[in-house]
Enzyme design. Structure first.
Site, PDB file in Angstrom:
ATOM      1  N   CYS A 113     -27.312  45.386 102.235  1.00 42.44           N
ATOM      2  CA  CYS A 113     -26.017  45.092 100.464  1.00 42.44           C
ATOM      3  C   CYS A 113     -25.253  44.005  99.848  1.00 42.44           C
ATOM      4  O   CYS A 113     -24.486  44.227  99.083  1.00 42.44           O
ATOM      5  CB  CYS A 113     -25.762  46.306 100.317  1.00 42.44           C
ATOM      6  SG  CYS A 113     -26.965  48.192 100.758  1.00 42.44           S
ATOM      7  N   HIS A 255     -20.435  46.564  96.193  1.00 42.63           N
ATOM      8  CA  HIS A 255     -21.290  47.700  95.723  1.00 42.63           C
ATOM      9  C   HIS A 255     -21.104  49.009  95.462  1.00 42.63           C
ATOM     10  O   HIS A 255     -20.298  49.774  96.380  1.00 42.63           O
ATOM     11  CB  HIS A 255     -21.583  46.759  97.581  1.00 42.63           C
ATOM     12  CG  HIS A 255     -23.054  48.032  98.033  1.00 42.63           C
ATOM     13  ND1 HIS A 255     -24.081  47.499  97.381  1.00 42.63           N
ATOM     14  CD2 HIS A 255     -23.331  48.778  99.255  1.00 42.63           C
ATOM     15  CE1 HIS A 255     -25.090  48.303  97.706  1.00 42.63           C
ATOM     16  NE2 HIS A 255     -24.073  49.090  98.778  1.00 42.63           N
ATOM     17  N   ASN A 285     -27.115  54.243  94.553  1.00 47.67           N
ATOM     18  CA  ASN A 285     -26.999  52.793  95.394  1.00 47.67           C
ATOM     19  C   ASN A 285     -28.907  51.772  95.383  1.00 47.67           C
ATOM     20  O   ASN A 285     -29.817  52.102  96.252  1.00 47.67           O
ATOM     21  CB  ASN A 285     -27.073  53.222  97.094  1.00 47.67           C
ATOM     22  CG  ASN A 285     -26.865  52.128  97.831  1.00 47.67           C
ATOM     23  OD1 ASN A 285     -27.360  50.911  97.835  1.00 47.67           O
ATOM     24  ND2 ASN A 285     -26.533  52.127  99.197  1.00 47.67           N
TER      25      ASN A 285
END
Length: 330
Positions: A113, A255, A285
């Protein structure tokens, strides 16, 4: 030293939407439970025979190129930030071939990420030291392929997507990649991982080990604590090094992991939540894709204007985290 700036952005997501009600048919959960704890309402999932991260990366890259009418032959380097390549040796070369950027060097960057932040920083180094003029960076992941859909802790969170940006050389006075701050803590790597399980077997007189990768495993509580403590510290350190304060920040682009994390980071920095760029509710996500996806959407919605200061921060598996501060020049 010469400057570096982002001159174009593009993104791509799969067509298939899976909303929270769909998820509740798979595991014991509800739309209210998921939205309250994560902020996610739906996610996109890549389907179809032989479809992979390369397809999403290709579409995002072509949009970024098309936006400025740049010929793929002008690209000198391609950096593909991904943790889900369709080949263990890497997928950047396949993207290079598919977009027709045959003059470009291409390699994968694996930092989960945090991948897109590291891709920005890596590209900026190549540009600022004069090695390359035009660099295509792509954040793309298809973590749906690595999810245990019976695991409620993870199947509600992740989606697939890709985002791309073109970083170009410019004069030192026009430099827009102002500074960065990067970190890793390998001691906590087990908190979020896709582990490799080995199985021994005998071959004549030799004992060998072969195996396969498992599904995503995550300790949500520990990842949350890590993010809300480390990310604000990274941002503060980066801003201080640039002699900037949080009052100078126009946009906070984190993020897209969890809405509670986004709010907690903003609160700790005393940054108004109206400055948070987020599209988490629509995509979940998407790992390395989440930051460029959100950046592209914000630009399409005319949120970001010239000279805006954007603080970008990624965090995740590794554990890795980092911040890059940019000034928008387009």
């Amino acid at each position: 030293m010469q400057g570096a700036r982002i001159i174009s952005v593009g993104s791509a997501v799969p067509d298939l939407r899976i909303n929270n009600r769909d998820i509740s048919q798979i595991v014991e959960t509800s739309d209210e439970w998921i939205v309250t704890r994560t902020g996610i309402k739906e996610r996109r999932v890549l389907t179809g025979a032989n479809k992979s991260v390369v397809d999403l990366a290709y579409h995002a890259a072509m949009k970024a190129l098309h936006n400025i009418r740049m010929d793929p032959l002008e690209i000198d380097l391609i950096i593909l930030a991904t943790s889900s390549p369709n080949d263990l040796f890497g997928s950047a070369s396949k993207v290079q071939a598919k977009i027709g950027a045959k003059k470009a060097v291409a390699f994968d960057l694996t930092a989960a990420c945090s991948g897109f932040v590291l891709a920005i920083v890596t590209a900026a180094q190549f540009v600022q030291n004069g090695s390359y003029k035009n660099i295509l960076i792509i954040g793309a992941d298809v973590l749906s392929k690595w999810i245990d859909w019976s695991d409620r802790k993870t199947c509600i969170l992740f989606g697939d997507g890709a985002g791309a940006a073109i970083i170009q050389a410019c004069s030192e006075e026009d430099n827009a990649i102002l500074g960065f701050q990067l970190n890793t803590d390998g001691k906590q790597s087990d908190e979020l991982s896709i582990t490799y399980k080995e199985n021994p077997y005998s071959l004549n007189t030799f004992q060998l080990f072969q195996g396969q990768f498992q599904y995503i495993s995550m300790n949500g509580k520990e990842v949350y604590k890590f993010a809300v403590s480390k990310v604000p510290a990274s941002i503060t350190k980066c801003l201080n090094a640039l002699d900037l304060s949080t009052k100078d920040v126009n946009w906070l682009l984190l993020h897209q992991a969890n809405k509670r994390i986004l709010k907690a980071v903003a609160d700790r920095l005393s940054i108004d939540t109206c400055k948070i760029i987020s599209n988490l509710s629509k995509y979940g996500n998407t790992s390395a894709a989440s930051i460029p996806l959100a950046l592209d959407e914000a630009l399409q919605n005319n949120k970001i204007t010239k000279e805006d200061i954007i603080v970008i921060s990624g965090f995740g598996a590794g554990l890795t985290w980092g911040t890059v501060v940019i000034k928008w020049k387009c």
